[in-house]
Motif scaffolding. Structure first.
Motif: not given
Length: 460
Positions: A392-400, A405-417
Motif C-alpha cells: 500500500y505504501l509503495r503505491f501511496k508514497q512511492p517517493n519515500l 527494500k523488501t527482498w524480491l518485492y512484490p513476490v515476498t509480501p504476496i507469498i505471505y498474503l
C-alpha cells in the motif's frame, strides 16, 4: 537473541502432538512446518521495510498507525494488551510452572490455595505469577539487565536444542523416521474422527483435496502460534543501535534460524518415537516422550530443565518488548498516561508493571490458554494487514526514502498474503471456533476507542 528468545517458548515441545492428530503422517507434519517457516520468514522480510521506514519504539502498532490511522493501530494495541502479549506471557509462565512441577512433585500434589467450584488458585499459578513479577522487576532495572538475561537464557536454550537434535539421531536405537513418513492405509485407520481431532476419514485413500487443506489449516494453528512474537524486536526499535539496519537483520536471521531449529526438532520426534506416541503423548508433551526414548529415565528431567530455561528466557523477551508498545500508545493518548514515564533507569517501569499485573490476573483466571488457542486467526490477520501495508505504501508514497527494500518485492509480501489468506479462509470453513473469540476481543476495542476519543478533536 530477542527475536529467537521471544519465539522459542513452550510451543515447540507440545504442539506437534495436535499437528500429528490432524495430519496422521510425519510427511505432512513437516510440510506444515515448512509452510509456516516460509510464511514467517516472508513476513519478517516484509516487516524489514517498515522497520527501516519507522525506526522508533512501538513496532507493529506504529506501522499500522502510520499507514492506516490511529483506529487500526489502537485495535492492534488493544488486542496486544488484553490477550496477545499478556496472554502469551501468562501461558509461558504457566508452562514454566508445570514443568517445574516435574522436578518438584509437591507442586502438583499440594492442595489448591483457593477453590470455588471449578475455579481454583494453585501453587503452580502462584509460581507463574512470581516469575512474571520477578522478570518485570529485573526489566525495570534497565535495558542492560534485560539484555544480559535475554542473551544468557536464549543462548542456553539454543545450545540445549542443538544438543537434543544431535542426541535424537545419535542415541536412538531404532529409527521411526521411515515409518512416520508413510501416509497410506496405516495413517490412524482405526481411530475415529472425533477422538483423532482431525479431518481424516478412514485412511488416506478417502481424502480429497479440500479435506487435506482443512487438516493443514487446523495443524497450522499450532505451528503458527509457536512461530509468532518475532516482531517483538520492532517494539524496542527506539533502544537499538542503528535500528534501520539492525532490526531488519535481527528479524530475518532470527526467524530463519528458529524455523530451521523447529523443523530439525520435529525430525527428532519423528526419528525417536512412533506416530501414536507423538499424537497421543501424555498431556501433548511430545518432547518428554521423545527424550525418554533418547535418554531413558533422565529424559523427563532433561526436558523439564530445558523447558524451564526456554520459557524463562522467552518471557523475559516478551516482557521487555511489550511494555514499549503500551508506552508508545500512551504517548499517542490511547493508553494510561502514567505509562509514558520512564524511571531513573530510562525504562517504562509503569508500562512494565501494568503489563505484568494484567498477565498475572490472566494466570489466575485460567482462561488464557483457551484464548490463545483461538486468536491465531486474529494474529495472522494483523500480520496480513501489516504486510499489505508494504504494498500500500509503495503505491501511496512511492517517493519515500526506503533505507531497506523488501527482498524480491512484490513476490515476498504476496507469498505471505496468499498463504495467510488460505489459512484464514480454511479456518472460516472448517474451524470457526478459532475465529470468533479473537474477533470479539478486537471488536470490544472499538467502543473503548470511541470512549477515549469522545472529548478529543481527532480524526477517527
Amino acid at each position: 537473541m530477542l527475536v529467537m528468545g521471544s519465539m522459542i517458548g513452550s510451543g515447540i515441545f507440545i504442539v506437534s502432538a495436535d499437528m500429528m492428530r490432524n495430519m496422521g503422517s510425519g510427511y505432512w507434519m513437516i510440510v506444515v512446518w515448512i509452510i509456516t517457516g516460509i510464511m514467517t520468514v516472508a513476513a519478517a522480510i516484509s516487516y524489514g521495510e517498515l522497520s527501516a521506514l519507522f525506526p522508533k519504539a512501538g513496532g507493529q502498532y506504529t506501522y499500522l498507525t502510520e499507514i492506516f490511522g490511529k483506529k487500526m493501530g489502537f485495535l492492534y494495541g488493544w488486542g496486544l494488551f488484553t490477550v496477545i502479549q499478556t496472554g502469551t506471557i501468562a501461558a509461558v509462565a504457566m508452562a514454566f510452572g508445570k514443568f517445574t512441577a516435574y522436578l518438584v512433585p509437591s507442586l502438583n500434589d499440594a492442595a489448591p490455595i483457593f477453590q470455588s467450584g471449578e475455579f481454583m488458585i494453585t501453587w503452580i499459578q502462584m509460581l507463574a505469577i512470581a516469575i512474571i513479577l520477578l522478570l518485570t522487576y529485573i526489566n525495570t532495572r534497565g535495558v542492560e539487565s534485560g539484555k544480559l538475561l535475554q542473551n544468557v537464557f536464549t543462548g542456553s536454550k539454543i545450545l540445549a536444542l542443538l544438543g537434543l537434535i544431535a542426541a535424537g539421531f545419535i542415541f536412538v536405537d531404532f529409527s521411526h523416521l521411515a515409518e512416520n513418513f508413510s501416509f497410506g492405509n496405516d495413517a490412524f485407520n482405526n481411530i475415529n474422527k472425533d477422538v483423532q481431532g482431525s479431518f481424516l476419514q478412514s485412511g488416506w485413500e478417502s481424502i480429497d483435496g479440500m479435506t487435506l487443506m482443512g487438516g493443514i489449516a487446523a495443524a497450522m494453528v499450532g505451528s503458527v502460534f509457536s512461530s509468532v512474537a518475532w516482531e517483538s524486536v520492532t517494539f524496542v526499535s527506539g533502544e537499538i543501535e542503528n535500528p534501520k539496519k539492525n532490526v531488519v537483520k535481527a528479524m530475518i536471521l532470527g526467524t530463519s534460524a528458529v524455523m530451521i531449529l523447529y523443523i530439525a526438532v520435529n525430525f527428532v520426534y519423528l526419528n525417536a518415537i512412533d506416530r501414536d506416541s507423538i499424537a497421543f503423548a501424555a498431556n501433548d508433551r511430545v518432547a518428554v516422550a521423545a527424550s525418554q526414548n533418547i535418554f531413558g529415565n533422565a529424559g523427563t528431567v532433561i526436558i523439564a530443565i530445558l523447558v524451564m530455561v526456554s520459557t524463562f528466557g522467552c518471557n523475559n523477551g516478551l516482557i521487555l518488548a511489550g511494555s514499549r508498545v503500551f508506552q508508545t500508545m500512551a504517548k499517542d493518548g490511547l493508553f494510561f498516561k502514567s505509562a509514558i514515564k520512564n524511571n531513573k533507569n530510562d525504562v517504562p517501569s509503569n508500562a512494565l508493571w501494568m503489563q505484568g499485573i494484567w498477565a498475572s490476573v490472566l494466570c489466575l483466571s485460567g482462561q488464557y490458554g483457551n484464548l490463545l488457542d483461538m486468536i491465531s486467526f486474529v494474529i495472522v490477520l494483523f500480520y496480513m494487514i501489516t504486510v499489505f501495508g508494504v504494498i500500500y505504501l509503495r503505491f501511496k508514497q512511492p517517493n519515500l526514502e526506503r533505507p531497506y527494500k523488501t527482498w524480491l518485492y512484490p513476490v515476498t509480501p504476496i507469498i505471505y498474503l496468499v498463504i495467510g489468506t488460505v489459512f484464514c479462509g480454511l479456518l472460516l470453513i472448517y474451524k470457526q471456533q478459532y475465529i470468533w473469540p479473537g474477533f470479539l476481543i478486537v471488536l470490544l476495542g472499538l467502543p473503548v476507542y470511541y470512549i477515549i476519543n469522545r472529548n478529543k478533536n481527532t480524526d477517527l
